[in-house]
Write a protein that holds these residues in place. Sequence first.
Motif, PDB file in Angstrom:
ATOM      1  N   GLY A  53      39.076  -9.518 -57.421  1.00  0.00           N
ATOM      2  CA  GLY A  53      37.725  -9.873 -56.058  1.00  0.00           C
ATOM      3  C   GLY A  53      36.701  -8.830 -56.170  1.00  0.00           C
ATOM      4  N   PRO A  54      36.469  -8.267 -55.205  1.00  0.00           N
ATOM      5  CA  PRO A  54      34.866  -7.373 -55.425  1.00  0.00           C
ATOM      6  C   PRO A  54      35.552  -6.419 -56.234  1.00  0.00           C
ATOM      7  N   PRO A  55      34.059  -5.797 -57.187  1.00  0.00           N
ATOM      8  CA  PRO A  55      34.231  -4.373 -57.838  1.00  0.00           C
ATOM      9  C   PRO A  55      33.827  -3.288 -56.932  1.00  0.00           C
ATOM     10  N   VAL A  56      34.757  -2.753 -57.109  1.00  0.00           N
ATOM     11  CA  VAL A  56      34.538  -0.808 -56.851  1.00  0.00           C
ATOM     12  C   VAL A  56      33.529  -0.379 -57.330  1.00  0.00           C
ATOM     13  N   ALA A  57      32.326   0.607 -56.795  1.00  0.00           N
ATOM     14  CA  ALA A  57      31.376   0.975 -57.497  1.00  0.00           C
ATOM     15  C   ALA A  57      32.231   1.599 -59.016  1.00  0.00           C
ATOM     16  N   VAL A  58      33.020   2.852 -58.464  1.00  0.00           N
ATOM     17  CA  VAL A  58      33.352   3.767 -58.913  1.00  0.00           C
ATOM     18  C   VAL A  58      34.707   3.369 -59.155  1.00  0.00           C
ATOM     19  N   PRO A  59      35.548   3.151 -60.538  1.00  0.00           N
ATOM     20  CA  PRO A  59      36.693   3.042 -60.964  1.00  0.00           C
ATOM     21  C   PRO A  59      37.691   4.265 -59.806  1.00  0.00           C
ATOM     22  N   ARG A  60      38.102   4.247 -59.645  1.00  0.00           N
ATOM     23  CA  ARG A  60      39.371   5.105 -58.562  1.00  0.00           C
ATOM     24  C   ARG A  60      41.234   5.061 -59.151  1.00  0.00           C
ATOM     25  N   ARG A  61      40.772   7.036 -59.192  1.00  0.00           N
ATOM     26  CA  ARG A  61      41.486   7.827 -60.588  1.00  0.00           C
ATOM     27  C   ARG A  61      42.809   7.447 -59.410  1.00  0.00           C
ATOM     28  N   PHE A  62      44.428   7.337 -59.877  1.00  0.00           N
ATOM     29  CA  PHE A  62      44.671   7.629 -59.581  1.00  0.00           C
ATOM     30  C   PHE A  62      45.959   8.308 -60.342  1.00  0.00           C
ATOM     31  N   ALA A  63      47.486   9.234 -59.953  1.00  0.00           N
ATOM     32  CA  ALA A  63      47.965  10.165 -60.747  1.00  0.00           C
ATOM     33  C   ALA A  63      49.338   9.482 -60.646  1.00  0.00           C
ATOM     34  N   LEU A  64      49.775  10.109 -62.271  1.00  0.00           N
ATOM     35  CA  LEU A  64      51.209   8.767 -62.384  1.00  0.00           C
ATOM     36  C   LEU A  64      52.355   9.707 -61.922  1.00  0.00           C
ATOM     37  N   ALA A  65      53.187   9.216 -60.895  1.00  0.00           N
ATOM     38  CA  ALA A  65      54.192  10.353 -60.083  1.00  0.00           C
ATOM     39  C   ALA A  65      55.370  10.250 -60.533  1.00  0.00           C
ATOM     40  N   SER A  66      55.098   8.659 -61.621  1.00  0.00           N
ATOM     41  CA  SER A  66      57.099   8.183 -62.410  1.00  0.00           C
ATOM     42  C   SER A  66      57.066   7.232 -63.689  1.00  0.00           C
ATOM     43  N   LEU A  67      57.846   7.171 -64.703  1.00  0.00           N
ATOM     44  CA  LEU A  67      58.024   6.293 -65.393  1.00  0.00           C
ATOM     45  C   LEU A  67      58.801   5.728 -65.335  1.00  0.00           C
ATOM     46  N   LEU A  68      59.673   5.057 -65.277  1.00  0.00           N
ATOM     47  CA  LEU A  68      60.119   4.326 -65.273  1.00  0.00           C
ATOM     48  C   LEU A  68      60.973   3.141 -66.139  1.00  0.00           C
ATOM     49  N   GLU A  69      62.124   3.487 -67.233  1.00  0.00           N
ATOM     50  CA  GLU A  69      62.187   1.813 -68.566  1.00  0.00           C
ATOM     51  C   GLU A  69      63.698   1.216 -68.270  1.00  0.00           C
ATOM     52  N   GLU A  70      63.486   0.167 -68.715  1.00  0.00           N
ATOM     53  CA  GLU A  70      64.949  -0.601 -68.604  1.00  0.00           C
ATOM     54  C   GLU A  70      64.359  -1.381 -70.000  1.00  0.00           C
ATOM     55  N   ASP A  71      65.069  -1.952 -70.941  1.00  0.00           N
ATOM     56  CA  ASP A  71      65.260  -2.808 -71.673  1.00  0.00           C
ATOM     57  C   ASP A  71      63.702  -3.551 -72.270  1.00  0.00           C
ATOM     58  N   GLY A  72      62.994  -2.666 -72.127  1.00  0.00           N
ATOM     59  CA  GLY A  72      61.658  -2.647 -72.377  1.00  0.00           C
ATOM     60  C   GLY A  72      60.416  -2.454 -71.550  1.00  0.00           C
ATOM     61  N   PHE A  73      61.035  -2.687 -70.112  1.00  0.00           N
ATOM     62  CA  PHE A  73      59.786  -2.848 -68.903  1.00  0.00           C
ATOM     63  C   PHE A  73      59.768  -1.460 -68.643  1.00  0.00           C
ATOM     64  N   LEU A  74      58.852  -1.154 -68.469  1.00  0.00           N
ATOM     65  CA  LEU A  74      58.286   0.259 -67.434  1.00  0.00           C
ATOM     66  C   LEU A  74      58.178  -0.449 -66.173  1.00  0.00           C
ATOM     67  N   PHE A  75      58.482   0.137 -65.596  1.00  0.00           N
ATOM     68  CA  PHE A  75      58.130   0.693 -64.238  1.00  0.00           C
ATOM     69  C   PHE A  75      57.389   1.702 -63.850  1.00  0.00           C
ATOM     70  N   GLY A  76      56.149   1.594 -63.940  1.00  0.00           N
ATOM     71  CA  GLY A  76      55.181   3.063 -63.488  1.00  0.00           C
ATOM     72  C   GLY A  76      54.878   3.225 -61.400  1.00  0.00           C
ATOM     73  N   ARG A  77      54.444   4.784 -60.839  1.00  0.00           N
ATOM     74  CA  ARG A  77      54.031   4.577 -59.646  1.00  0.00           C
ATOM     75  C   ARG A  77      53.140   5.038 -59.863  1.00  0.00           C
ATOM     76  N   TYR A  78      52.501   5.420 -59.049  1.00  0.00           N
ATOM     77  CA  TYR A  78      50.917   5.720 -59.353  1.00  0.00           C
ATOM     78  C   TYR A  78      50.563   6.482 -57.570  1.00  0.00           C
ATOM     79  N   CYS A  79      50.232   6.945 -57.664  1.00  0.00           N
ATOM     80  CA  CYS A  79      49.880   7.582 -56.148  1.00  0.00           C
ATOM     81  C   CYS A  79      48.348   8.466 -56.528  1.00  0.00           C
ATOM     82  N   ARG A  80      47.336   8.057 -54.995  1.00  0.00           N
ATOM     83  CA  ARG A  80      46.147   8.201 -54.382  1.00  0.00           C
ATOM     84  C   ARG A  80      45.564   9.467 -54.990  1.00  0.00           C
ATOM     85  N   THR A  81      44.752  10.719 -55.415  1.00  0.00           N
ATOM     86  CA  THR A  81      44.307  11.682 -55.570  1.00  0.00           C
ATOM     87  C   THR A  81      43.827  12.251 -54.566  1.00  0.00           C
TER      88      THR A  81
END
Length: 274
Positions: A246-274
């Motif tokens: 859809g519509p682009p943002v004027a400047v890409p928004r930065r999110f911070a990594l809150a957690s990262l999990l892994e199982e069987d090669g799948f990655l599960f990331g949780r990112y929150c706005r800064t």
Amino acid sequence: MRRLFPVTDLTVTRPPGAAPESGQVPGGDGVDREWTLAELAAAYAYPEPPPGTPEPWLRANMVSSLDGAAQHEGRSQPLSCAADMRIFGTLRGLADAVVVGAETVRQEEYGPARAREAFAARRKAAGQGPAPAIAVVSAGLDLDFSLPLFTSPLVPTLVLTGAAAPPDRVARAEKAGARVVVAGDGASVDPARAVRALADLGMTRLLTEGGPRLLGQLVAAGVLDEMCLTVSPMLAAGDAQRIASGPPVAVPRRFALASLLEEDGFLFGRYCRT
């Protein structure tokens, strides 16, 4: 499943399967095992609201292949796995409402959310109903109102639409049992107004499962607070959509990594706005 981030030494000595103590990070024992739903719920708990009128917190849950595909043959399920579905169920179990686009309802054959015994006590303590409401975003209301999503949900389904929505379809939605919420002055839905309207109904713990067009609108409007992203160890090629379009943002928004999990090669990331 094992936790890759944040790294902690608080729980490295905890026996596998033992519940985390107060202040400890769920899954911090470093053991690759299937997490309990209680551990997943603790890992994905919504932030505590500030004092006063609770503000909405909108998180997205999406899956992507290694080469950026959000779907295979129009559906996200082929990119998923058992652990992804456990997280999917956990996020629903924590939410007041699940916000979803009309096209996703049609493509993914959406049904109503169901009550789950594993989350019953947690939901009751949080003042929530037995299951989250499904909130469908649709400008034209081109939906099949004979589906169980509308006729037999545990919690009445919401339809978020604009003031110029076809009156006959609004009437059909209401006749089917859906609650129509106007969140836009014209034919389309204003994402910020939609989020605010749900919060005004007491639904502040919000989850969106897309699709890509709706997620793109929420990102462009600046109302997304958190991204839960499953990276699937698969290559899909083709011309599938990204997780957001859809519509682009004027400047890409930065999110911070809150957690990262892994199982069987799948990655599960949780990112929150800064």
